[in-house]
Each structure stands twice: as C-alpha cells, then as structure tokens.
Design an enzyme around this catalytic site. Sequence first.
Site, PDB file in Angstrom:
ATOM      1  N   GLU A 169      38.363  44.738  26.690  1.00 47.01           N
ATOM      2  CA  GLU A 169      39.477  44.930  27.642  1.00 47.01           C
ATOM      3  C   GLU A 169      40.834  44.823  26.945  1.00 47.01           C
ATOM      4  O   GLU A 169      41.781  45.510  27.315  1.00 47.01           O
ATOM      5  CB  GLU A 169      39.386  43.909  28.779  1.00 47.01           C
ATOM      6  CG  GLU A 169      38.281  44.228  29.757  1.00 47.01           C
ATOM      7  CD  GLU A 169      38.425  43.455  31.059  1.00 47.01           C
ATOM      8  OE1 GLU A 169      39.445  43.623  31.736  1.00 47.01           O
ATOM      9  OE2 GLU A 169      37.495  42.686  31.375  1.00 47.01           O
ATOM     10  N   CYS A 206      38.379  39.973  38.475  1.00 55.21           N
ATOM     11  CA  CYS A 206      37.351  39.366  37.622  1.00 55.21           C
ATOM     12  C   CYS A 206      37.813  38.093  36.922  1.00 55.21           C
ATOM     13  O   CYS A 206      37.917  37.048  37.536  1.00 55.21           O
ATOM     14  CB  CYS A 206      36.836  40.410  36.635  1.00 55.21           C
ATOM     15  SG  CYS A 206      35.252  39.895  35.922  1.00 55.21           S
ATOM     16  N   ASN A 212      33.049  42.410  37.105  1.00 61.38           N
ATOM     17  CA  ASN A 212      31.911  42.888  36.300  1.00 61.38           C
ATOM     18  C   ASN A 212      31.623  41.754  35.330  1.00 61.38           C
ATOM     19  O   ASN A 212      32.297  41.618  34.307  1.00 61.38           O
ATOM     20  CB  ASN A 212      32.286  44.117  35.466  1.00 61.38           C
ATOM     21  CG  ASN A 212      32.375  45.395  36.261  1.00 61.38           C
ATOM     22  OD1 ASN A 212      31.449  46.181  36.300  1.00 61.38           O
ATOM     23  ND2 ASN A 212      33.526  45.618  36.886  1.00 61.38           N
TER      24      ASN A 212
HETATM   25  N1  CDV Z   1      35.428  41.834  33.574  1.00 65.48           N
HETATM   26  C1  CDV Z   1      35.687  40.539  33.265  1.00 65.48           C
HETATM   27  O1  CDV Z   1      36.816  40.085  33.368  1.00 65.48           O
HETATM   28  N2  CDV Z   1      34.636  39.810  32.822  1.00 65.48           N
HETATM   29  C2  CDV Z   1      34.766  38.425  32.420  1.00 65.48           C
HETATM   30  C3  CDV Z   1      33.733  38.036  31.402  1.00 65.48           C
HETATM   31  C4  CDV Z   1      33.933  38.723  30.136  1.00 65.48           C
HETATM   32  C5  CDV Z   1      33.757  36.546  31.127  1.00 65.48           C
HETATM   33  C6  CDV Z   1      34.629  37.492  33.599  1.00 65.48           C
HETATM   34  O2  CDV Z   1      35.459  36.589  33.725  1.00 65.48           O
HETATM   35  O3  CDV Z   1      33.677  37.594  34.357  1.00 65.48           O
END
Ligand code: CDV
Length: 312
Positions: free
Chosen positions: A146, A172, A197
């Site tokens: 990302e 997320c 995700n």
């Molecule tokens: N898409 C995300 O932000 N995923 C993060 C993972 C990589 C830890 C999350 O906080 O779920």
Amino acid sequence: MARVITVAGAQMGPIARGETRAEVVERMVALLRRAHERGAKLVVFPELALTTFFPRWYMEDWNEVDAFFEKEMPGPDTQRLFDTARDLGIGFYLGYAEHEHRDGVLHRFNTSIIVDFEGRIAGKYRKVHLPGHTDFEGHRPWQHLEKRYFEVGDLGFPVFRTMGGIMGMCLCNDRRWPETWRVMGMKGVELVMLGYNTPAANSLSATEPPHVRMMHNHITVQAGCYQNGTWAVSVAKAGHEDGCDLMGGSIIVAPSGEIVAQAHTLADELIVYDADLDEGRFNKTTIFNFAAHRRPEVYGIITERAGMIEPD
Ligand code: CDV
C-alpha cells in the site's frame, strides 16, 4: 425520539484478478437488492471493493497498477451501482482505488465515499494509516505494498451530516488506531463505516493464530465505538483470493461496544441491524463527555511526534 436507520454490512467473498468490474458490480447490485428486501437504508461495502486486493503483488509497470484504479466515480461500470441504489432509496459506502489529476499531477489514493439516498456523493475519505512497505520484500509470503501504490490521505478524518446522522469513514488499518476514532468522536460522529482486506495470517509471524487476529479485528472496532459513543459497520472482503486467505468476521457494533450482528461465512453475505443513532448520546454525555473529562494539556505528545522514545 429514536432515530433508527437500518444499516447493512455487505461482506464480499473473494474477487479474482480476472473478474471484471461489471461482474463485481453485478454481485454488489444483488447485495443491494437483498439489503432492500431486508429493509436496509444504508449498505457498507469493503475496502477496494471493485477489484482483487492488488497491493499483495509487486508491480513495476505502472500501466498494470493503474488498471486497478478508478478514473472517475461513478464511471462506466459503477454507474449501475449508483442508479440501483438511488432507485431503491438506499445510501452506501464504497471503497476503491482513486486516481485524481490535480495541477497536472496524478495522485493515487485508497479511498472511500458515502453516497446518499439520492445517489449523490455526500462525503469522501482517503486512507491515512497505510500499512505495509514500498519495495519488494522477499522474506514475506505475500507483499503488502500500500505504501508503494497509494499516497497518504489528504482529507483528514471528516464527518458528514447526511441521511439523518453524523457519518464518518475509515479504511481497514485505520481501525486499529485510536486516533482515527477519537478525531471523528471529537466531531460528534454517530456512525462509522469501514471496509477491510485483512489476511487471515500474519505475513511477518507464522505463529500468530487466526483467532487472535480476529480478536484484534473486533476489539479495535468495539473499543472505538464505546470510547466515542458511536455505531460502526465494519465490513470484510473475505475468503481465498488469488492465493491469499482473507478473514471475514464483518460486524455491526453498538455505541456500548457490543457486537449486534456478525457474518459467519467467507462469502457475499449481508448483516443487518436497526441502529438508533441516539443511542450514542448516553456515552457522549456521561463517561465520555469530552468537554468535562478530557485533558488535552497532557496529550501533546500524541501530535508532536509519531514514534515511541523510551526513557534513558
Ligand atoms: N488493508 C489493510 O489495511 N490491511 C491491514 C493488514 C496489512 C494488517 C489491516 O490492518 O488489516
């Protein structure tokens, strides 16, 4: 008087790399119709809901990367989603990869929007807490790029008065950070929508059990709701996606911090709840009456620097 809005989390199963936008939108439209049948007025879709979770791959060809981004919103494929939601009188939250051209420069963001009952974009958010790394890291079983593909969001954590409430968003990894919730809490947020995700396993720790990861997924949202007197609808893209297992566990959380609805599959699945937006008032005016009890004079360190410094 209660201010009830029937909210739905539209968890999505995996989206294969070869699946077209039109095919994905078709699945989303089906979820919208089912949400309507169940009386929902507001539907929350996942983060990067229109494609596979592409940051798991290292790509050097930016044409290949840019194929995962939306050049306009709504665009040729997503217009159908907007039209269906408007016809059903449903608002929605959508996560997607955004291209923005500003002063002749192309910017890439991990973005979410709130679309109101009339099909208008009522609010936009760009992900602030980008996890992962910028370059290929060979010790990981899969990548999390990302930081390579997106800029840090430049909109802060705005809230929007729309659809009868004060609505906020995050994406997320943002949910793991108390600052995310408190900034929106300071603006009186009543309902936070978020998509995620999240791999079922930790790419940097072979020993972290999936149930502990699911606990982290839930307690961060529950704490954020309780400590700020807000509802949350937290929605996964789940299942075995292009070789990577993503956790499900989508939830609706009350301002008490209780989980009131939870998905139990790793597929396209709706969870629905009648959320009384006034329910957060109690927390906001008692234990978490910020004006009465917060002590900003001792919180300065939180905004002065990012990192931890241990004492000598
Ligand atoms: N898409 C995300 O932000 N995923 C993060 C993972 C990589 C830890 C999350 O906080 O779920």
